[in-house]
Scaffold this motif. Structure first.
Motif, PDB file in Angstrom:
ATOM      1  N   TRP A   1      21.988   3.111  13.170  1.00 48.26           N
ATOM      2  CA  TRP A   1      21.385   3.790  14.314  1.00 48.26           C
ATOM      3  C   TRP A   1      20.092   3.083  14.721  1.00 48.26           C
ATOM      4  O   TRP A   1      19.081   3.168  14.016  1.00 48.26           O
TER       5      TRP A   1
ATOM      6  N   SER B   1      23.726  15.103  14.273  1.00 43.15           N
ATOM      7  CA  SER B   1      23.908  15.548  12.880  1.00 43.15           C
ATOM      8  C   SER B   1      22.694  16.267  12.270  1.00 43.15           C
ATOM      9  O   SER B   1      22.883  17.138  11.413  1.00 43.15           O
TER      10      SER B   1
ATOM     11  N   ALA C   1      32.761  17.838   8.645  1.00 39.44           N
ATOM     12  CA  ALA C   1      31.870  17.654   9.791  1.00 39.44           C
ATOM     13  C   ALA C   1      32.446  16.558  10.670  1.00 39.44           C
ATOM     14  O   ALA C   1      33.274  15.753  10.214  1.00 39.44           O
TER      15      ALA C   1
END
Ligand code: DAH
Length: 338
Positions: free
Chosen positions: A156, A172, A306
């Motif tokens: 990221w 998240s 998730a």
């Protein structure tokens, strides 16, 4: 004298009845009944009459005056009425005229896709949670089992605000914020804007994600597969095959990327799917026990899955759009197609 009065009355009545508006009528009143009118002069001169004449003339003057005032009132009323009628008819709306078309706004294609995705999960019993765009490094990384200096942070490209404050790079962190406060069972989706130092035809520094997670007793990878397969079939159509491919995310173990059969070539292999026949749609996995420990949920008691997906990517594939900028330029020729 009496004759004179009768004559004045006749003149005054005809003037009253021919006054064509309120102002003219007022002029007539002043002329015939005002302080310097002939009539008032006659009243003033009553004193010069003989005692026999005085009551007769006096009475005649008064009666005449009353009649004139009554005539004035009647004329005034009818003029007022006429003026009202005139106003009403001049303001009348012609409802037979064709109306002006009202320009209606449209829902932005990204909002449409986001709403569609949200609705699918809401129908499955999920609730919506949100978190801040400007986020603590802790929630974006550490709480998600990504320690400082860990190489996986390179996944990221982060915008820093200051040392420990960043623009969130994914949705998240809201998993951590929710699980810190609430205990299972939890079925949550998180729509939101995220930020990355990334910019080309398919990447924008600001874009939208939809996150989701489900935590309860006895949740398995089978639940993950069933839920995400159903979601993708609702989004891309029942006929499209879906596959789960092993992957890695620090916050899930095991992790899977989910692909859908290419929407352009139906799995034959083309430019869009780079010849593979598959399009990568979302990241997912079973929530890592380390994530549960950080939020004081016992990983021996609870399990969960998730997932996270980019809304722009889904919209681009659904509608065959090849440049992500089209979503943000607000060109009506583009927006009106949705
Ligand atoms: N946060 C990931 C990203 O932005 C996407 C993701 C992958 C979210 C796996 C998850 C997950 O919840 O389990 O690339």
């Amino acid at each position: 004298m009496q004759e004179k009065i009768v004559q004045i009355e006749a003149q005054a009545l005809s003037a009253i009845n021919s006054a064509e508006n309120l102002q003219k009528l007022e002029e007539v009143r002043i002329q015939y009944l005002g302080k310097s009118s002939e009539f008032t002069n006659i009243l003033r001169s009553l004193g010069t009459l003989s005692p026999e004449q005085r009551p007769q003339v006096g009475a005649l003057v008064n009666q005449t005056k009353q009649r004139l005032e009554q005539a004035l009132n009647e004329r005034r009323n009818s003029l007022v009425k006429a003026a009202q009628q005139q106003k009403i008819s001049s303001e009348k709306i012609d409802i037979t005229l064709p109306g002006k078309g009202i320009k209606r706004g449209k829902i932005h294609p990204l909002t449409q896709v986001m709403n569609e995705a949200k609705n699918i999960f809401i129908c499955l019993g999920y609730e919506i949670a949100e978190g801040p765009d400007v986020e603590l490094e802790y929630y974006n990384f550490d709480g998600l089992n990504i320690p400082p200096h860990h190489p996986s942070r390179d996944m990221w490209a982060t915008f820093f605000i200051k040392d420990d404050v960043i623009l969130r790079t994914h949705t998240s962190p809201v998993q951590i914020r929710v699980m810190e406060k609430r205990k299972p069972p939890l079925a949550i989706i998180v729509p939101g804007r995220v930020y990355r130092r990334d910019s080309d035809a398919t990447h924008s520094p600001v874009f939208y994600q939809l996150e989701g997670f489900l935590v309860d007793k006895n949740i398995t990878f089978g639940d993950l597969k069933g839920t995400l397969t159903e979601f993708l079939r609702q989004i891309f159509g029942r006929k499209r095959n879906v596959r789960f491919r092993p992957s890695f995310f620090p916050f899930t173990e095991p992790s899977a990327e989910v692909d859908v059969e290419c929407v352009m070539c139906d799995g034959q292999g083309c430019r869009l799917c780079k010849g593979t026949g598959w399009l990568e749609i979302l990241g997912s996995g079973m929530i890592d026990p380390n994530v549960f420990k950080g939020v004081k949920i016992d990983p021996e008691k609870f399990t969960g899955f998730a997932f996270g997906m980019g809304i722009e990517r889904i919209a681009m594939l659904k509608y065959g759009i090849d440049n992500i900028r089209l979503f943000y330029e607000n060109d009506l020729r583009f927006l009106e197609q949705f």
